[in-house]
Design a protein around this motif. Structure first.
Motif, PDB file in Angstrom:
ATOM      1  N   THR A   1      -8.402   3.904   2.030  1.00  0.00           N
ATOM      2  CA  THR A   1      -9.862   4.419   1.884  1.00  0.00           C
ATOM      3  C   THR A   1      -9.957   5.453   1.714  1.00  0.00           C
ATOM      4  N   ASN A   2      -8.493   6.337   1.889  1.00  0.00           N
ATOM      5  CA  ASN A   2      -8.824   7.619   1.392  1.00  0.00           C
ATOM      6  C   ASN A   2      -8.227   7.831  -0.700  1.00  0.00           C
ATOM      7  N   GLY A   3      -8.281   6.990  -0.611  1.00  0.00           N
ATOM      8  CA  GLY A   3      -7.834   7.223  -2.721  1.00  0.00           C
ATOM      9  C   GLY A   3      -6.633   7.274  -2.757  1.00  0.00           C
ATOM     10  N   ASP A   4      -5.747   7.433  -1.221  1.00  0.00           N
ATOM     11  CA  ASP A   4      -3.988   7.814  -2.094  1.00  0.00           C
ATOM     12  C   ASP A   4      -3.827   6.778  -2.592  1.00  0.00           C
ATOM     13  N   VAL A   5      -3.945   7.417  -4.500  1.00  0.00           N
ATOM     14  CA  VAL A   5      -2.503   5.813  -5.163  1.00  0.00           C
ATOM     15  C   VAL A   5      -1.214   6.005  -5.434  1.00  0.00           C
TER      16      VAL A   5
ATOM     17  N   ARG B   1     -12.308   7.746  -6.829  1.00  0.00           N
ATOM     18  CA  ARG B   1     -13.309   8.408  -7.888  1.00  0.00           C
ATOM     19  C   ARG B   1     -14.270   8.868  -6.649  1.00  0.00           C
ATOM     20  N   ILE B   2     -14.544   7.601  -5.635  1.00  0.00           N
ATOM     21  CA  ILE B   2     -15.290   7.479  -4.121  1.00  0.00           C
ATOM     22  C   ILE B   2     -15.325   9.202  -3.813  1.00  0.00           C
ATOM     23  N   CYS B   3     -14.697   9.166  -3.033  1.00  0.00           N
ATOM     24  CA  CYS B   3     -13.752  10.752  -3.070  1.00  0.00           C
ATOM     25  C   CYS B   3     -14.159  11.660  -3.027  1.00  0.00           C
ATOM     26  N   ARG B   4     -13.667  11.883  -4.428  1.00  0.00           N
ATOM     27  CA  ARG B   4     -13.904  12.844  -4.745  1.00  0.00           C
ATOM     28  C   ARG B   4     -14.394  12.741  -6.019  1.00  0.00           C
TER      29      ARG B   4
END
Length: 258
Positions: free
Chosen positions: A35-39, A130-133
């Motif tokens: 959920t944090n987008g930590d790829v 992308r949403i988080c950034r």
């Protein structure tokens, strides 16, 4: 015999395979990384093939492929709801869920299920990234934030960011302050503290390990910066928040009702 009575009988006769489930903090951290987008964290999880690790995982079917499919569906359902709560558009989240679960129909090998799982979690993670950034800042500032996000475990200076952009450090400092309201150093510190809060809450890393992991100059410096930002020491924060129960919908509902 009803299912309830059958369960009670099996439990009483101790005929159920007893599995000691893995600590929940690992699972919490996995979903938080998605959920944090930590790829990078999710790629590492996939490379380690953690989805195929059956130690501490419940047996949902005697058939190993069916068992893995059931776990896939559970993982997808959890990710869908948590991503929706964190900002993903509702219809997108559920359409992705439907798409990937339907793909299970044509998969009949363990490796196939694992591959689909990795594709699914990375797809959600990249979209959440992308949403988080996403924001309305200029290209320079968005690139800065992207760099900070991707190098949060390193020591980052305004000079590093200026070199990436090919501009002067003074110009970047003024632009960053103008568009975000924070200095570059303050923004970097805030992002590191947010990561530290996640590690304190969802991992077993010690204070010195977290300080080193996030490139603070020392453990005492980490504690000082954390106290100034959060209003309490890292130890107190962990004592208050470590391994708390998931609250997928409740917080949202409480906020809406306030």
């Amino acid at each position: 015999m009803s299912y309830q009575n059958e369960w009670l009988l099996l439990e009483a006769e101790d005929e159920i395979d007893e599995v000691e489930h893995r600590p929940p903090t690992e699972e919490y951290l996995f979903y938080r990384n998605v959920t944090n987008g930590d790829v990078d964290a999710i790629k590492k999880n996939c490379e380690q093939q953690r989805f195929l690790d059956t130690d501490g995982v419940g047996v949902l079917s005697r058939n190993p492929i069916t068992n893995l499919k059931y776990h896939f569906v559970i993982t997808t359902a959890m990710i869908t709801r948590m991503c929706k709560q964190k900002g993903m558009e509702l219809e997108l989240a559920f359409r992705m869920s439907d798409f990937y679960i339907q793909k299970l129909d044509n998969i009949h090998t363990i490796e196939g299920v694992r591959s689909l799982h990795d594709t699914m979690v990375l797809d959600y993670t990249e979209k959440m990234r992308r949403i988080c950034r996403s924001d309305t800042n200029s290209r320079h500032i968005n690139v800065c934030k992207e760099y900070i996000y991707s190098h949060i475990k390193e020591r980052i200076t305004v000079e590093d960011l200026a070199d990436v952009l090919g501009v002067s450090a003074n110009y970047l400092s003024r632009l960053f302050k103008k568009e975000t309201g924070d200095s570059v150093s303050t923004y970097i510190r805030t992002q590191k503290i947010e990561m530290a809060k996640n590690l304190l809450q969802y991992s077993e890393y010690s204070m010195i390990e977290i300080a080193n992991r996030l490139s603070f100059s020392s453990q005492s410096h980490f504690i000082q910066q954390f106290r100034e930002s959060v209003g309490m020491t890292p130890k107190k924060y962990r004592d208050m928040n470590h391994a708390i129960q998931w609250d997928i919908e409740t917080k949202t509902e409480q906020t809406e009702n306030q």
